[in-house]
Design a protein around this motif. Structure first.
Motif, PDB file in Angstrom:
ATOM      1  N   GLY A   1     -22.601   8.818  56.442  1.00 15.31           N
ATOM      2  CA  GLY A   1     -22.630   7.584  55.647  1.00 15.31           C
ATOM      3  C   GLY A   1     -21.628   6.589  56.212  1.00 15.31           C
TER       4      GLY A   1
ATOM      5  N   PHE B   1     -17.027   3.426  52.052  1.00 17.55           N
ATOM      6  CA  PHE B   1     -15.958   4.365  52.414  1.00 17.55           C
ATOM      7  C   PHE B   1     -16.110   4.829  53.864  1.00 17.55           C
ATOM      8  CE2 PHE B   1     -15.631   6.381  47.878  1.00 17.55           C
ATOM      9  CZ  PHE B   1     -15.155   5.186  47.390  1.00 17.55           C
TER      10      PHE B   1
ATOM     11  N   ASP C   1     -25.312   7.777  60.212  1.00 16.17           N
ATOM     12  CA  ASP C   1     -25.929   7.127  59.044  1.00 16.17           C
ATOM     13  C   ASP C   1     -27.443   7.097  59.209  1.00 16.17           C
ATOM     14  OD1 ASP C   1     -24.353   5.008  56.855  1.00 16.17           O
ATOM     15  OD2 ASP C   1     -26.550   4.988  56.914  1.00 16.17           O
ATOM     16  N   LEU C   2     -28.104   7.047  58.080  1.00 15.90           N
ATOM     17  CA  LEU C   2     -29.552   6.888  58.015  1.00 15.90           C
ATOM     18  C   LEU C   2     -29.941   5.479  58.473  1.00 15.90           C
ATOM     19  CD1 LEU C   2     -32.081   8.251  56.703  1.00 15.90           C
ATOM     20  CD2 LEU C   2     -31.349   7.261  54.538  1.00 15.90           C
TER      21      LEU C   2
ATOM     22  N   ASP D   1     -30.544  11.465  59.123  1.00 11.13           N
ATOM     23  CA  ASP D   1     -30.610  11.641  57.676  1.00 11.13           C
ATOM     24  C   ASP D   1     -29.925  12.964  57.363  1.00 11.13           C
ATOM     25  OD1 ASP D   1     -31.303  12.166  55.058  1.00 11.13           O
ATOM     26  OD2 ASP D   1     -33.449  11.782  55.331  1.00 11.13           O
ATOM     27  N   VAL D   2     -28.878  12.942  56.563  1.00 15.78           N
ATOM     28  CA  VAL D   2     -28.149  14.203  56.296  1.00 15.78           C
ATOM     29  C   VAL D   2     -29.013  15.225  55.561  1.00 15.78           C
ATOM     30  CG1 VAL D   2     -25.839  13.143  56.332  1.00 15.78           C
ATOM     31  CG2 VAL D   2     -27.062  13.385  54.139  1.00 15.78           C
TER      32      VAL D   2
ATOM     33  N   ASN E   1     -19.486  12.259  53.546  1.00 14.44           N
ATOM     34  CA  ASN E   1     -19.351  11.111  52.661  1.00 14.44           C
ATOM     35  C   ASN E   1     -20.690  10.528  52.207  1.00 14.44           C
ATOM     36  OD1 ASN E   1     -18.051   8.391  51.776  1.00 14.44           O
ATOM     37  ND2 ASN E   1     -19.405   7.792  53.459  1.00 14.44           N
TER      38      ASN E   1
ATOM     39  N   HIS F   1     -25.658   7.053  45.158  1.00 13.54           N
ATOM     40  CA  HIS F   1     -24.890   6.878  43.912  1.00 13.54           C
ATOM     41  C   HIS F   1     -25.227   5.579  43.216  1.00 13.54           C
ATOM     42  CE1 HIS F   1     -21.745   3.913  45.268  1.00 13.54           C
ATOM     43  NE2 HIS F   1     -22.208   4.304  46.422  1.00 13.54           N
TER      44      HIS F   1
ATOM     45  N   ILE G   1     -16.800  14.180  49.897  1.00 13.17           N
ATOM     46  CA  ILE G   1     -16.563  13.134  48.904  1.00 13.17           C
ATOM     47  C   ILE G   1     -17.367  13.447  47.647  1.00 13.17           C
ATOM     48  CG2 ILE G   1     -16.559  10.661  48.418  1.00 13.17           C
ATOM     49  CD1 ILE G   1     -14.606  11.574  50.693  1.00 13.17           C
ATOM     50  N   ALA G   2     -16.650  13.870  46.621  1.00 11.88           N
ATOM     51  CA  ALA G   2     -17.258  14.158  45.312  1.00 11.88           C
ATOM     52  C   ALA G   2     -17.198  12.875  44.485  1.00 11.88           C
ATOM     53  CB  ALA G   2     -16.516  15.312  44.644  1.00 11.88           C
TER      54      ALA G   2
ATOM     55  N   TYR H   1     -26.286  12.474  38.659  1.00 12.82           N
ATOM     56  CA  TYR H   1     -25.341  12.200  39.752  1.00 12.82           C
ATOM     57  C   TYR H   1     -24.083  13.063  39.606  1.00 12.82           C
ATOM     58  CZ  TYR H   1     -21.820   9.590  42.415  1.00 12.82           C
ATOM     59  OH  TYR H   1     -20.808   9.235  43.275  1.00 12.82           O
TER      60      TYR H   1
ATOM     61  N   LYS I   1     -22.392  15.948  42.083  1.00 10.70           N
ATOM     62  CA  LYS I   1     -21.014  15.908  42.592  1.00 10.70           C
ATOM     63  C   LYS I   1     -20.193  17.116  42.104  1.00 10.70           C
ATOM     64  CE  LYS I   1     -21.227  12.188  45.134  1.00 10.70           C
ATOM     65  NZ  LYS I   1     -21.012  12.241  46.589  1.00 10.70           N
TER      66      LYS I   1
ATOM     67  N   GLY J   1     -12.437   7.709  41.780  1.00  9.25           N
ATOM     68  CA  GLY J   1     -12.804   7.047  40.529  1.00  9.25           C
ATOM     69  C   GLY J   1     -13.653   5.835  40.866  1.00  9.25           C
TER      70      GLY J   1
ATOM     71  N   ILE K   1     -14.263   2.716  42.582  1.00  4.16           N
ATOM     72  CA  ILE K   1     -13.684   2.031  43.736  1.00  4.16           C
ATOM     73  C   ILE K   1     -14.575   0.844  44.075  1.00  4.16           C
ATOM     74  CG2 ILE K   1     -12.956   2.261  46.143  1.00  4.16           C
ATOM     75  CD1 ILE K   1     -11.365   4.129  44.249  1.00  4.16           C
TER      76      ILE K   1
ATOM     77  N   THR L   1     -21.142  -2.137  47.485  1.00  2.26           N
ATOM     78  CA  THR L   1     -22.275  -1.595  46.715  1.00  2.26           C
ATOM     79  C   THR L   1     -21.940  -1.568  45.226  1.00  2.26           C
ATOM     80  OG1 THR L   1     -22.745  -0.170  48.598  1.00  2.26           O
ATOM     81  CG2 THR L   1     -23.873   0.368  46.557  1.00  2.26           C
ATOM     82  N   ILE L   2     -20.752  -1.099  44.918  1.00  4.37           N
ATOM     83  CA  ILE L   2     -20.345  -1.009  43.500  1.00  4.37           C
ATOM     84  C   ILE L   2     -20.302  -2.408  42.882  1.00  4.37           C
ATOM     85  CG2 ILE L   2     -18.336  -0.522  42.021  1.00  4.37           C
ATOM     86  CD1 ILE L   2     -19.877   1.994  42.671  1.00  4.37           C
TER      87      ILE L   2
END
Ligand SMILES: NC(=O)c1ccc[n+]([C@@H]2O[C@H](COP(=O)([O-])OP(=O)(O)OC[C@H]3O[C@@H](n4cnc5c(N)ncnc54)[C@H](O)[C@@H]3O)[C@@H](O)[C@H]2O)c1
Length: 249
Positions: free
Chosen positions: A15, A20, A39-40, A62-63, A89, A93, A142-143, A154, A158, A185, A187, A191-192
């Protein structure tokens, strides 16, 4: 700010195209590591590698594609002589995925588990033979804070990442590979900012005991410590970096 020399180390970041993953690549490369941004999204990975510089590479995979992951890890190791650091990572999400399983539907839940859970398994097992026995070999998963409580699909994915962290820490310790995780938490990545509804942001901020926005650098610092010699006695842990939003006893 954690500063340790990573010259000669090879780091694979899944990713790695943005968020991140790009920030991890930047920090590791600045400390001398040869970073591979996996990354994809090929365009994003290439752009990230170009921005990072220091010989950073982009690899499209693709993972959730087990064969593709194994081939990519073997190719990276072949070209660079091994792998020292793996950051698992890549993850789905989006706000929509943070739903009860019945509402999200089994097909979309399965797709998320393929990436968030099986992706960690495939990448870990794919990188393992090339990390075994290397000085300071370290994997960071990365959880998420959503794993604490794990009320929706989701969070459950995680929570599985936390479990995989303990299991792989046990399995890989005899090979000299430390495995740990970070549970970020809220971040404020691009995207967020773009996706998360304001009421959700307000809710999480109210849970924090440190009243500021979480930043990428908070997660980057935790990652740098976990892969550093300073954390050489730390294994199987999930480090919560959430402004205290997930405190529990
Ligand atoms: N941003 C947050 O607040 C936050 C909080 C807790 C946990 N996390 C976790 O941190 C990780 C990164 O989050 P981010 O905010 O940087 O995400 P992001 O959406 O900004 O970036 C994710 C990257 O992963 C890539 N990716 C997605 N599926 C992939 C796949 N199947 N194979 C390869 N690459 C794939 C995407 O193309 C993208 O470049 C995720 O696992 C996420 O669940 C994020």
């Amino acid at each position: 700010m954690i500063v340790h020399d990573l010259t000669g180390k090879v780091a694979v970041i899944t990713g790695g195209g943005r968020g991140f993953g790009k920030a991890f690549g930047m920090a590791l490369a600045e400390r001398g590591a040869r970073v591979v941004q996996l990354d994809l999204d090929e365009a994003a990975a290439k752009a990230a590698a170009a921005e990072i510089g220091h010989g950073a590479e982009a690899v499209m995979v693709d993972v959730a594609d087990e064969e593709g992951v194994h081939a990519a890890m073997a190719d990276i190791a072949d070209r660079h002589g091994g792998i020292d650091i793996l950051i698992n990572n890549a993850g789905i999400h989006s706000a929509e995925a943070n739903e009860f399983i019945g509402k999200l539907g089994t097909a979309r839940t399965r797709q998320m588990f393929e990436v968030n859970v099986w992706g960690v398994v495939y990448c870990t097992l794919g990188a393992r033979p090339f990390m075994t026995g290397r000085e300071g070999a370290s994997i960071v998963n990365i959880a998420s804070m959503a794993a604490y409580g794990a009320q929706k699909a989701y969070g459950v994915s995680k929570l599985a990442v936390r479990g995989l962290t303990v299991s792989f820490a046990n399995e890989l310790a005899p090979e000299g590979i430390r495995v740990n995780a970070i549970a970020p938490g809220l971040i404020f990545t691009d995207t967020i900012r773009a996706e998360l509804p304001q009421p959700v942001v307000d809710h999480v901020m109210a849970m924090q005991i440190i009243q500021r926005e979480g930043e990428e650098r908070d997660i980057v610092e935790a990652m740098l410590w976990l892969v550093s010699p300073g954390a050489s006695f730390v294994a199987g842990e999930t480090l919560r970096v959430s402004g205290g939003a997930t405190l529990q006893v």
